[in-house]
Design a protein around this motif. Structure first.
Motif, PDB file in Angstrom:
ATOM      1  N   ARG A 194       0.807  -1.244   0.057  1.00 48.79           N
ATOM      2  CA  ARG A 194      -0.009   0.064   0.102  1.00 48.79           C
ATOM      3  C   ARG A 194       0.862   1.323  -0.149  1.00 48.79           C
ATOM      4  NH1 ARG A 194      -5.072   1.778   1.264  1.00 48.79           N
ATOM      5  NH2 ARG A 194      -5.937  -0.206   1.260  1.00 48.79           N
ATOM      6  N   ALA A 195       2.089   1.123   0.972  1.00 42.48           N
ATOM      7  CA  ALA A 195       2.835   2.259   0.742  1.00 42.48           C
ATOM      8  C   ALA A 195       3.486   2.800  -0.480  1.00 42.48           C
ATOM      9  CB  ALA A 195       3.880   2.148   1.689  1.00 42.48           C
ATOM     10  N   ALA A 196       4.093   1.643  -1.272  1.00 44.62           N
ATOM     11  CA  ALA A 196       4.477   1.843  -2.420  1.00 44.62           C
ATOM     12  C   ALA A 196       3.456   2.199  -3.600  1.00 44.62           C
ATOM     13  CB  ALA A 196       5.237   0.531  -3.013  1.00 44.62           C
ATOM     14  N   ARG A 197       2.358   1.770  -3.433  1.00 50.24           N
ATOM     15  CA  ARG A 197       1.109   2.227  -4.323  1.00 50.24           C
ATOM     16  C   ARG A 197       0.882   3.714  -4.135  1.00 50.24           C
ATOM     17  NH1 ARG A 197      -5.243   1.937  -2.816  1.00 50.24           N
ATOM     18  NH2 ARG A 197      -4.009   3.390  -1.504  1.00 50.24           N
ATOM     19  N   ASP A 198       0.723   3.971  -2.824  1.00 48.20           N
ATOM     20  CA  ASP A 198       0.254   5.521  -2.503  1.00 48.20           C
ATOM     21  C   ASP A 198       1.360   6.276  -2.779  1.00 48.20           C
ATOM     22  OD1 ASP A 198      -1.850   4.407  -1.210  1.00 48.20           O
ATOM     23  OD2 ASP A 198      -1.270   4.745   0.835  1.00 48.20           O
ATOM     24  N   GLU A 199       2.679   5.844  -2.897  1.00 42.79           N
ATOM     25  CA  GLU A 199       3.818   6.844  -3.162  1.00 42.79           C
ATOM     26  C   GLU A 199       3.598   7.009  -4.888  1.00 42.79           C
ATOM     27  OE1 GLU A 199       8.546   6.838  -3.530  1.00 42.79           O
ATOM     28  OE2 GLU A 199       7.604   5.177  -2.275  1.00 42.79           O
ATOM     29  N   LEU A 200       3.191   6.172  -5.601  1.00 40.18           N
ATOM     30  CA  LEU A 200       3.182   6.204  -6.981  1.00 40.18           C
ATOM     31  C   LEU A 200       2.017   7.191  -7.286  1.00 40.18           C
ATOM     32  CD1 LEU A 200       3.526   5.683 -10.005  1.00 40.18           C
ATOM     33  CD2 LEU A 200       2.269   3.549  -9.523  1.00 40.18           C
ATOM     34  N   LEU A 201       0.609   7.065  -6.351  1.00 41.31           N
ATOM     35  CA  LEU A 201      -0.435   7.587  -6.701  1.00 41.31           C
ATOM     36  C   LEU A 201      -0.241   9.023  -6.396  1.00 41.31           C
ATOM     37  CD1 LEU A 201      -3.312   5.446  -5.577  1.00 41.31           C
ATOM     38  CD2 LEU A 201      -2.691   5.785  -7.934  1.00 41.31           C
ATOM     39  N   SER A 202       0.604   9.253  -5.143  1.00 40.23           N
ATOM     40  CA  SER A 202       0.996  10.750  -4.791  1.00 40.23           C
ATOM     41  C   SER A 202       1.748  11.463  -5.827  1.00 40.23           C
ATOM     42  CB  SER A 202       2.094  10.595  -3.546  1.00 40.23           C
ATOM     43  OG  SER A 202       2.407  11.728  -3.047  1.00 40.23           O
ATOM     44  N   THR A 203       2.603  10.957  -6.511  1.00 35.47           N
ATOM     45  CA  THR A 203       3.635  11.281  -7.865  1.00 35.47           C
ATOM     46  C   THR A 203       2.603  11.835  -8.754  1.00 35.47           C
ATOM     47  OG1 THR A 203       5.491   9.927  -7.198  1.00 35.47           O
ATOM     48  CG2 THR A 203       5.184  11.096  -9.297  1.00 35.47           C
ATOM     49  N   MET A 204       1.392  10.980  -9.050  1.00 40.29           N
ATOM     50  CA  MET A 204       0.651  11.213 -10.245  1.00 40.29           C
ATOM     51  C   MET A 204      -0.222  12.468  -9.561  1.00 40.29           C
ATOM     52  SD  MET A 204      -0.865   7.399 -10.776  1.00 40.29           S
ATOM     53  CE  MET A 204      -2.063   7.957 -11.786  1.00 40.29           C
ATOM     54  N   ALA A 205      -0.731  12.554  -8.640  1.00 36.74           N
ATOM     55  CA  ALA A 205      -1.673  13.655  -7.965  1.00 36.74           C
ATOM     56  C   ALA A 205      -0.810  15.050  -8.066  1.00 36.74           C
ATOM     57  CB  ALA A 205      -2.085  13.348  -6.633  1.00 36.74           C
ATOM     58  N   CYS A 206       0.696  14.772  -7.851  1.00 36.26           N
ATOM     59  CA  CYS A 206       1.318  16.025  -7.805  1.00 36.26           C
ATOM     60  C   CYS A 206       1.470  16.596  -9.084  1.00 36.26           C
ATOM     61  CB  CYS A 206       2.798  15.769  -7.047  1.00 36.26           C
ATOM     62  SG  CYS A 206       3.911  17.106  -7.076  1.00 36.26           S
ATOM     63  N   HIS A 207       2.001  15.789 -10.134  1.00 36.55           N
ATOM     64  CA  HIS A 207       2.084  16.085 -11.456  1.00 36.55           C
ATOM     65  C   HIS A 207       0.639  16.729 -12.133  1.00 36.55           C
ATOM     66  CE1 HIS A 207       6.176  14.985 -12.208  1.00 36.55           C
ATOM     67  NE2 HIS A 207       5.940  13.936 -11.846  1.00 36.55           N
ATOM     68  N   GLY A 208      -0.468  16.162 -11.488  1.00 38.19           N
ATOM     69  CA  GLY A 208      -1.672  16.672 -11.997  1.00 38.19           C
ATOM     70  C   GLY A 208      -2.320  18.085 -11.263  1.00 38.19           C
ATOM     71  N   SER A 209      -1.457  18.376 -10.285  1.00 37.70           N
ATOM     72  CA  SER A 209      -2.202  19.722  -9.547  1.00 37.70           C
ATOM     73  C   SER A 209      -1.950  20.924 -10.133  1.00 37.70           C
ATOM     74  CB  SER A 209      -1.548  19.672  -8.167  1.00 37.70           C
ATOM     75  OG  SER A 209      -1.970  18.281  -7.525  1.00 37.70           O
ATOM     76  N   VAL A 210      -2.683  21.782  -9.802  1.00 38.37           N
ATOM     77  CA  VAL A 210      -2.462  23.254 -10.461  1.00 38.37           C
ATOM     78  C   VAL A 210      -1.359  23.748 -10.059  1.00 38.37           C
ATOM     79  CG1 VAL A 210      -3.794  24.107  -8.303  1.00 38.37           C
ATOM     80  CG2 VAL A 210      -3.657  25.523 -10.330  1.00 38.37           C
ATOM     81  N   ARG A 211      -0.677  24.598 -10.804  1.00 38.10           N
ATOM     82  CA  ARG A 211       0.686  25.098 -10.562  1.00 38.10           C
ATOM     83  C   ARG A 211       0.768  26.426 -10.168  1.00 38.10           C
ATOM     84  NH1 ARG A 211       4.191  20.716  -9.877  1.00 38.10           N
ATOM     85  NH2 ARG A 211       3.620  18.984 -11.377  1.00 38.10           N
ATOM     86  N   ALA A 212       1.874  26.692  -9.610  1.00 39.71           N
ATOM     87  CA  ALA A 212       2.081  28.207  -9.301  1.00 39.71           C
ATOM     88  C   ALA A 212       1.894  29.127 -10.574  1.00 39.71           C
ATOM     89  CB  ALA A 212       3.357  28.481  -8.553  1.00 39.71           C
ATOM     90  N   ASN A 213       1.330  30.110 -10.461  1.00 39.35           N
ATOM     91  CA  ASN A 213       0.931  31.440 -11.509  1.00 39.35           C
ATOM     92  C   ASN A 213      -0.114  30.905 -12.199  1.00 39.35           C
ATOM     93  OD1 ASN A 213       3.170  33.028 -10.510  1.00 39.35           O
ATOM     94  ND2 ASN A 213       4.766  31.598 -11.728  1.00 39.35           N
ATOM     95  N   ARG A 214      -0.756  29.893 -11.859  1.00 37.58           N
ATOM     96  CA  ARG A 214      -2.181  29.589 -12.763  1.00 37.58           C
ATOM     97  C   ARG A 214      -3.174  30.290 -12.163  1.00 37.58           C
ATOM     98  NH1 ARG A 214      -6.446  28.582 -14.994  1.00 37.58           N
ATOM     99  NH2 ARG A 214      -7.053  26.374 -15.526  1.00 37.58           N
ATOM    100  N   ARG A 215      -3.710  31.453 -12.969  1.00 35.62           N
ATOM    101  CA  ARG A 215      -4.793  32.151 -12.340  1.00 35.62           C
ATOM    102  C   ARG A 215      -6.030  31.496 -12.520  1.00 35.62           C
ATOM    103  NH1 ARG A 215      -2.918  36.082  -9.646  1.00 35.62           N
ATOM    104  NH2 ARG A 215      -0.706  37.069 -10.771  1.00 35.62           N
ATOM    105  N   LEU A 216      -6.689  31.443 -11.173  1.00 38.84           N
ATOM    106  CA  LEU A 216      -7.860  30.787 -10.968  1.00 38.84           C
ATOM    107  C   LEU A 216      -9.081  31.891 -10.991  1.00 38.84           C
ATOM    108  CD1 LEU A 216      -6.965  28.276  -8.684  1.00 38.84           C
ATOM    109  CD2 LEU A 216      -7.122  28.006 -11.010  1.00 38.84           C
ATOM    110  N   THR A 217     -10.255  31.708 -11.546  1.00 39.75           N
ATOM    111  CA  THR A 217     -11.262  32.415 -11.334  1.00 39.75           C
ATOM    112  C   THR A 217     -11.744  32.475  -9.853  1.00 39.75           C
ATOM    113  OG1 THR A 217     -12.966  30.874 -12.196  1.00 39.75           O
ATOM    114  CG2 THR A 217     -11.898  32.227 -13.757  1.00 39.75           C
ATOM    115  N   ILE A 218     -12.718  33.289  -9.346  1.00 41.29           N
ATOM    116  CA  ILE A 218     -13.413  33.156  -8.048  1.00 41.29           C
ATOM    117  C   ILE A 218     -14.139  31.951  -7.975  1.00 41.29           C
ATOM    118  CG2 ILE A 218     -15.120  34.348  -6.427  1.00 41.29           C
ATOM    119  CD1 ILE A 218     -12.519  35.600  -6.466  1.00 41.29           C
TER     120      ILE A 218
END
Length: 641
Positions: free
Chosen positions: A575-599
């Motif tokens: 589970r820990a190894a799986r979670d580490e892989l899914l964590s990497t996926m989530a990190c790459h798929g997250s909104v990045r700095a300087n990405r302007r969001l609407t309200i």
């Protein structure tokens, strides 16, 4: 050299080497005797860190004059009388070794009076030489005075540390005791000055809310404010099919939120049936429960009380009673892990109700299970990561696959920023649809949700929100990373663990002990995704591995799993190894700095945080949000002065 009987004094001094390490050991033994005698107030007077003088006075039951010589005799005790008693010890002391051991290495005096007796009595022991019992005026209870510790064992005395260090050990042990017994008043003086007082009368074992006062008194306001109450219990299961009945277990106390962590394990207190102990199995269970919410290298803080049938725990495995042995360590480990894992799941941003997350998990699991199964053959590298992430988040958003209305698409990174999450299209109505990405959180009487409403974005990194009691600041990447991570875990849990058969079975050389474990735990390994069989005294044959982790070093993972099974009786390496892989996926798929969001986008992210488990921290243990009370802002500008 002929065999001869050792003199009693030497026998006691040898025993003292096992039981009495330093003045703190003496305090521990004497105060535990006082508590076993029913004391409600204990006074500890010290000089020179307890080396020159250590006096413990209590208001317990007291000792009859004719029993004082027995009290300083080896293996004389009122606490057990048979082997059956030893198997269900309910007192802190029981060996009958403490007083004679202490008296053999000090100038020792014990004075006591029982309730109803006309006067008290006293007995002195000098380096193991027992004097006569003499009358002495004394209130009800017992006083034990220990002077010049180790005066007749100079080799032991050389190992004592500075006065301040020895006093620190005593204070730490008393702090541990104070947490367990808020019903007892403890007063400490050092070199004639009062140094510490713990007020009593608050109910035993921190089981009551009143124990929170003792929590502040011992560990400070910061711990108390960050503490999460834990209360978890099981009911006994009747025996069937010849198996032992499952016992009743109870775990209660406090654990600190992940944002309150320590550089060392200095605020970790475990009590088993009221006894302060150290246990590697329980410590490992706590560490596993905090696995993906604690910053790297930091230690959790907790005060936990584990209760189970006395017959299922052996307290007679350590001379100083620092350790215990559980009859079923695996069961205890799993119980502690589950209890804390569930408690930490509720540490979502804004402290939204835990029920919301449970509902979300059930709904998302049903919706995503079939889709995840379709993608389980992906290599999860390169385009595979993008495809799987698009599929998972497309479904999670509640819209048709590929429509770009899911959480990943809604907060997807702008083209060219290096993120792998697909899509950047926004549907202005998506954040406003109730239940589109989880149940709406409870709001206060004023209709404001826990994290408030977004008002601005700061430096393209932080979201500023107006809450009911001030301002909330959110790290948008860290928050979105946790949201994505929890959705991926939920989706994978819903699909279930798949085993990928190896085209060519792999021979694995192991030790004979590891091979024995693999043979004995074949069913457990199968549950973890490993198809493995023993082919020799020191060899295994690996035929199948967890599909999601097939591209990694599965042989090393198998060895780690076997090590866990040997040490703790269970393993969460897969589970820990799986979670580490899914964590990497989530990190790459997250909104990045300087990405302007609407309200609307910012508010959607806030609502997702309130509905997501563990959203108070990102996947790496960093905090995702903080609240600045309006009163603090007023002070900045000296308003109201």
């Amino acid at each position: 050299m002929s065999i001869r009987q050792l003199p009693d004094t030497l026998v006691n001094q040898i025993a003292a080497g096992e039981v009495i390490e330093r003045p703190a050991s003496v305090v521990k033994e004497l105060v535990e005797n006082a508590l076993d005698a029913g004391a409600r107030r204990v006074d500890i007077d010290l000089e020179e860190g307890g080396v020159r003088l250590l006096r413990v006075r209590d208001d317990g039951l007291g000792i009859a004059p004719d029993e004082l010589p027995l009290a300083v005799s080896r293996h004389a005790t009122s606490k057990i009388a048979s082997l059956d008693d030893l198997e269900v010890v309910a007192t802190l002391g029981f060996r009958g070794e403490a007083l004679p051991s202490i008296a053999s290495v000090s100038r020792f005096t014990i004075s006591s009076r029982r309730a109803g007796a006309e006067h008290g009595a006293a007995l002195s022991v000098d380096g193991g030489r027992v004097g006569d019992v003499v009358p002495r005026a004394h209130p009800r209870g017992t006083t034990v005075e220990v002077r010049d510790l180790f005066y007749n064992v100079p080799a032991r005395r050389k190992f004592l540390r500075a006065e301040r260090t020895e006093l620190g050990h005593i204070e730490e042990w008393l702090r541990s005791l104070a947490l367990a017994r808020p019903d007892v008043e403890l007063r400490v003086s050092h070199n004639g000055r009062a140094s510490r007082r713990y007020r009593g009368g608050e109910g035993e074992g921190l089981a009551l809310d009143e124990g929170a006062a003792r929590l502040v008194e011992t560990l400070g306001e910061a711990f108390a404010q960050a503490a999460l109450r834990v209360e978890h219990a099981t009911t006994p299961r009747p025996a069937d099919d010849g198996r032992d009945a499952a016992p009743a277990l109870r775990l209660h106390g406090w654990i600190a939120q992940p944002t309150y962590s320590r550089a060392s394990a200095d605020q970790q207190y475990l009590y088993v049936n009221g006894r302060a102990v150290r246990d590697r199995s329980v410590a490992h269970a706590v560490k596993q429960a905090y696995a993906d919410v604690l910053f790297h290298g930091r230690q959790p803080a907790y005060v936990l009380f584990l209760e189970l049938e006395p017959a299922r725990v052996d307290v007679n495995v350590h001379p100083a009673k620092h350790e215990v042995r559980f009859r079923d360590a695996r069961m205890v480990h799993d119980f502690v892990y589950r209890a804390l894992h569930e408690a930490l799941a509720g540490t979502r941003a804004g402290n939204a109700p835990l029920v919301a997350a449970v509902t979300t998990q059930a709904e998302v699991s049903r919706e995503l299970a079939a889709r995840v199964a379709e993608q389980s053959s992906l290599s999860l590298r390169g385009d595979g990561v993008r495809d799987a992430y698009a599929l998972l988040y497309g479904a999670a958003g509640g819209a048709a696959a590929g429509a770009g209305h899911g959480a990943g698409a809604a907060f997807g990174a702008a083209p060219g920023d290096g993120a792998t999450a697909p899509g950047t299209a926004m549907d202005p109505a998506w954040p406003m649809v109730p239940g589109a990405h989880g149940p709406m959180p409870d709001t206060g009487d004023d209709g404001i949700p826990p994290l408030g409403f977004a008002i601005a974005q700061l430096h393209g990194i932080f979201i500023l929100a107006e809450a009911a009691d001030g301002m909330v600041v959110v790290d948008m990447h860290a928050a979105h990373e946790r949201i994505g991570y929890e959705k991926l875990k939920t989706a994978h849990d819903g699909a279930g663990l798949r085993v990928q058969p190896l085209l060519v079975p792999q021979a694995v050389a192991v030790s004979e002990r590891e091979a024995d474990i693999a043979e004995r735990e074949t069913a457990t390994l199968a549950e973890l995704g490993f198809e493995v069989s023993r082919t020799g005294p020191q060899s295994l044959l690996l035929r199948g591995v967890p599909a999601l982790l097939a591209q990694g070093d599965t042989e090393a993972l198998l060895r780690d799993v076997l090590a866990d099974l040997r040490e703790h009786g269970e393993s969460r390496r897969v589970r820990a190894a799986r979670d580490e892989l899914l964590s990497t996926m989530a990190c790459h798929g997250s909104v990045r700095a300087n990405r302007r969001l609407t309200i609307a986008e910012m508010n959607a992210l806030l609502r997702d945080m309130e509905a997501t488990e563990r959203s108070g921290q990102c996947n790496h243990g960093r905090p995702t949000w903080t609240r600045i009370p309006l009163a603090d802002i007023d002070r900045w500008f000296m308003r109201g002065r």
